[in-house]
Write an enzyme that holds these catalytic residues in place. Structure first.
Site, PDB file in Angstrom:
ATOM      1  N   SER A  25       0.915  -1.272   0.113  1.00 38.36           N
ATOM      2  CA  SER A  25      -0.064  -0.126  -0.033  1.00 38.36           C
ATOM      3  C   SER A  25       0.695   1.153   0.155  1.00 38.36           C
ATOM      4  CB  SER A  25      -0.923   0.043   1.224  1.00 38.36           C
ATOM      5  OG  SER A  25      -1.744  -1.065   1.152  1.00 38.36           O
TER       6      SER A  25
ATOM      7  N   ARG B 177       1.320   4.385  -3.168  1.00 39.11           N
ATOM      8  CA  ARG B 177       1.278   5.455  -2.909  1.00 39.11           C
ATOM      9  C   ARG B 177       2.376   6.338  -3.013  1.00 39.11           C
ATOM     10  NH1 ARG B 177      -2.535   2.478  -0.503  1.00 39.11           N
ATOM     11  NH2 ARG B 177      -4.614   3.540  -0.047  1.00 39.11           N
TER      12      ARG B 177
ATOM     13  N   GLY C 161      -6.127  -3.821  -7.774  1.00 36.94           N
ATOM     14  CA  GLY C 161      -7.255  -3.069  -7.578  1.00 36.94           C
ATOM     15  C   GLY C 161      -6.775  -1.557  -7.294  1.00 36.94           C
TER      16      GLY C 161
ATOM     17  N   SER D 250     -13.155   1.558   2.952  1.00 40.28           N
ATOM     18  CA  SER D 250     -12.140   1.131   1.993  1.00 40.28           C
ATOM     19  C   SER D 250     -11.304   2.201   1.971  1.00 40.28           C
ATOM     20  CB  SER D 250     -12.988   0.859   0.642  1.00 40.28           C
ATOM     21  OG  SER D 250     -12.206   0.853  -0.232  1.00 40.28           O
TER      22      SER D 250
ATOM     23  N   ASP E   5      -6.951  -8.197   4.781  1.00 37.81           N
ATOM     24  CA  ASP E   5      -6.055  -8.933   3.795  1.00 37.81           C
ATOM     25  C   ASP E   5      -5.485 -10.346   4.455  1.00 37.81           C
ATOM     26  OD1 ASP E   5      -6.511  -7.095   1.731  1.00 37.81           O
ATOM     27  OD2 ASP E   5      -4.801  -6.134   1.997  1.00 37.81           O
TER      28      ASP E   5
ATOM     29  N   LYS F 236     -12.359  -9.353  -3.525  1.00 37.47           N
ATOM     30  CA  LYS F 236     -11.113  -9.136  -3.763  1.00 37.47           C
ATOM     31  C   LYS F 236     -10.595  -9.808  -4.941  1.00 37.47           C
ATOM     32  CE  LYS F 236     -10.613  -6.795   0.022  1.00 37.47           C
ATOM     33  NZ  LYS F 236     -10.067  -5.350  -0.093  1.00 37.47           N
TER      34      LYS F 236
ATOM     35  N   ARG G  97     -12.837 -14.604  -1.924  1.00 36.13           N
ATOM     36  CA  ARG G  97     -11.891 -15.329  -0.921  1.00 36.13           C
ATOM     37  C   ARG G  97     -12.673 -16.184   0.233  1.00 36.13           C
ATOM     38  NH1 ARG G  97      -7.199 -10.584  -0.092  1.00 36.13           N
ATOM     39  NH2 ARG G  97      -6.049 -11.000  -2.096  1.00 36.13           N
TER      40      ARG G  97
ATOM     41  N   ARG H 272      -2.854 -14.088  -2.143  1.00 32.70           N
ATOM     42  CA  ARG H 272      -2.920 -14.257  -0.894  1.00 32.70           C
ATOM     43  C   ARG H 272      -3.515 -15.843  -0.647  1.00 32.70           C
ATOM     44  NH1 ARG H 272      -1.140  -9.808   1.305  1.00 32.70           N
ATOM     45  NH2 ARG H 272      -2.030  -7.743   0.225  1.00 32.70           N
TER      46      ARG H 272
HETATM   47  C1  S3P Z   1      -5.759  -1.441  -0.082  1.00 27.86           C
HETATM   48  C2  S3P Z   1      -6.774  -1.319   0.635  1.00 27.86           C
HETATM   49  C3  S3P Z   1      -7.498  -2.609   0.863  1.00 27.86           C
HETATM   50  C4  S3P Z   1      -6.717  -3.832   0.541  1.00 27.86           C
HETATM   51  C5  S3P Z   1      -5.812  -3.852  -0.616  1.00 27.86           C
HETATM   52  C6  S3P Z   1      -4.818  -2.479  -0.508  1.00 27.86           C
HETATM   53  C7  S3P Z   1      -4.991  -0.287  -0.296  1.00 27.86           C
HETATM   54  O1  S3P Z   1      -8.658  -2.781  -0.296  1.00 27.86           O
HETATM   55  O2  S3P Z   1      -7.497  -4.917   0.838  1.00 27.86           O
HETATM   56  O3  S3P Z   1      -5.119  -5.004  -0.497  1.00 27.86           O
HETATM   57  O4  S3P Z   1      -3.645  -0.126  -0.563  1.00 27.86           O
HETATM   58  O5  S3P Z   1      -5.583   0.875  -0.260  1.00 27.86           O
HETATM   59  P1  S3P Z   1     -10.082  -1.763   0.247  1.00 27.86           P
HETATM   60  O6  S3P Z   1      -9.764  -0.378   0.111  1.00 27.86           O
HETATM   61  O7  S3P Z   1     -10.979  -2.234  -0.895  1.00 27.86           O
HETATM   62  O8  S3P Z   1     -10.337  -2.357   1.579  1.00 27.86           O
END
Ligand code: S3P
Length: 414
Positions: A14, A18, A82, A153, A301, A328, A332, A374
């Site tokens: 994450s 960013r 995602g 989220s 996760d 996801k 899952r 995962r």
């Molecule tokens: C993430 C947020 C989470 C997580 C994903 C990474 C992120 O998803 O499951 O692996 O980096 O912002 P959600 O925002 O859909 O909960």
């Protein structure tokens, strides 16, 4: 069999996404050390490069020359990621970029309307495949909105804030339970006009006045796989050095602590606004736990691992309010239940979670990974716990977050 030793992990996924994105938004050259080398983060890097951002490596450091974004002349391929899709949808919408987003089969089946709907309210013109990829966005003037997110989220929150930084007026987004807060922490550090009031974040048009110079701490989600192996295998002890310990990311460790895990944190400090530190985990006798709504965002996760731990814990473990798991990289809940049933676990599937009665002996099985990193890593650990033949249909999918997973596991096996 046991696992023993010391491990350092590639940068948190994450934070890596960013750091790349915010460095691209800054005016000048940023430096990132220990960026995740998983293919999800490579997708973000490739997409930014297609938008005119120069990125190159020198040794373990990645250099990013941020500034002007241009319309990509090829599709932005987000692969399996995602986070890439959702954060870049918000950012590029706010920058008035024309782009077409595509992804692999899994990503193309995941819901994007949770981002497209608020962006449309802000004024974005877009075209999608019924709220899914492929998605085209068209240069539009955006205005701030006040958004209430029904789903906690970080991806939704981040997409709206990134669009808001380019929109006229104020944009606010409120969530019902705090999700990972790296976007807020980092954007504030970099000088964005962003304020946080409990669960509400408000941003207004601003540019980033600072550059990133950041050593990304190890990924706590990846560390959970090794911690699980250490807890479940006899005579095990593992030290994980320099990982991210942001309170919104250690839900897994809080829960296993309640289940009876023997773990200690040490060398804790703050780096670039994020808490980091090291962790030692040893073999533990576990008891059952109930997990519900307020716990979920902090360990979303890691829930496949909680299921595995529950098969070895004493008593009945219930996980509820986790329907998001169905959206996801694969469904899952289904993947956990089907594979654990095949291994002989006592598990019942619920619409929004599962119930597991432990302890049970796990036995040999053929595992369907659904190409989900995962799920693959969870069942590789389940295989060690069972000490029988457990075959994954696609072990290579671990490269989404941790290409060296199997090598590191092998190194630590004694
Ligand atoms: C993430 C947020 C989470 C997580 C994903 C990474 C992120 O998803 O499951 O692996 O980096 O912002 P959600 O925002 O859909 O909960």
């Amino acid at each position: 069999m046991s696992i023993k030793g010391i491990i350092t992990l590639p940068g948190d996924k994450s934070l890596s996404h960013r750091a790349l994105i915010f460095a691209a938004m800054s005016n000048g050259e940023s430096q990132i050390l220990n960026l995740s080398n998983g293919s999800d983060v490579i997708s973000t890097r490739d997409c930014l490069e297609h938008c005119g951002i120069e990125i190159f490596d020198n040794g373990h450091t990645t250099f990013i020359r941020g500034g002007e974004f241009t319309d990509p002349i090829v599709d932005l391929n987000c692969g399996n990621s995602g986070t890439t899709t959702r954060l870049l949808l918000g950012l590029l919408a706010g920058k008035g970029i024309n782009a077409r987003f595509v992804g692999d089969q899994s990503l193309s089946s995941r819901p994007m309307d949770r981002i497209l709907n608020p962006l449309a309210q802000m004024g974005l013109r877009s075209k999608s495949n019924d709220g899914k990829l492929p998605i085209s966005i068209f240069k539009s003037d955006l205005n701030g909105i006040s958004h209430n997110s029904l789903i906690p989220s970080a991806q939704i929150k981040s997409a709206i804030l990134l669009a808001g930084i380019g929109a006229d007026g104020e944009t606010s987004t409120t969530e019902s339970i705090l999700s990972r807060n790296h976007t807020e922490i980092m954007l504030k550090k970099l000088g964005a006009s962003l304020s946080t009031n409990n669960l509400k974040n408000t941003i207004s048009k601003s540019s980033l006045s600072s550059l990133i110079n950041f050593n990304v701490p190890g990924d706590p989600s990846t560390s959970s796989f090794f911690s699980t192996a250490a807890m479940l295998l006899p005579n095990s002890s593992i030290t994980i050095e320099n990982i991210l310990l942001n309170p919104t990311r250690i839900g897994f460790y809080k829960i296993i602590n309640k289940m009876g895990a023997k773990l200690v944190y040490f060398n804790e400090k703050i780096s670039f606004g994020e808490k980091i530190g090291s962790l030692k985990v040893v073999s533990s006798n576990l008891k059952n736990i109930n997990i519900s709504k307020t716990d979920i965002p902090g360990l979303i996760d890691e829930l496949p691992l909680i299921a595995l731990l529950a098969t070895q814990a004493n008593g009945i473990t219930e996980v509820r309010d986790a329907k998001e798991l169905r959206y996801k990289e694969c469904d899952r809940i289904k993947a956990i239940c089907k594979n654990l049933i095949n291994m002989g676990a006592n598990i019942k599937e619920l619409e929004d979670g599962f119930v597991i009665k432990g302890p049970t002996l796990l036995k040999a099985a053929k595992i369907k990974t659904y190409n989900d990193h995962r799920i693959a890593m969870t069942f590789a650990i389940a295989g060690l716990v069972s000490n029988e033949d457990v075959e994954l249909d696609n072990p290579d999918c671990v490269s989404i977050s941790f290409p060296k997973f199997f090598q590191e596991l092998e190194r630590l096996r004694k």
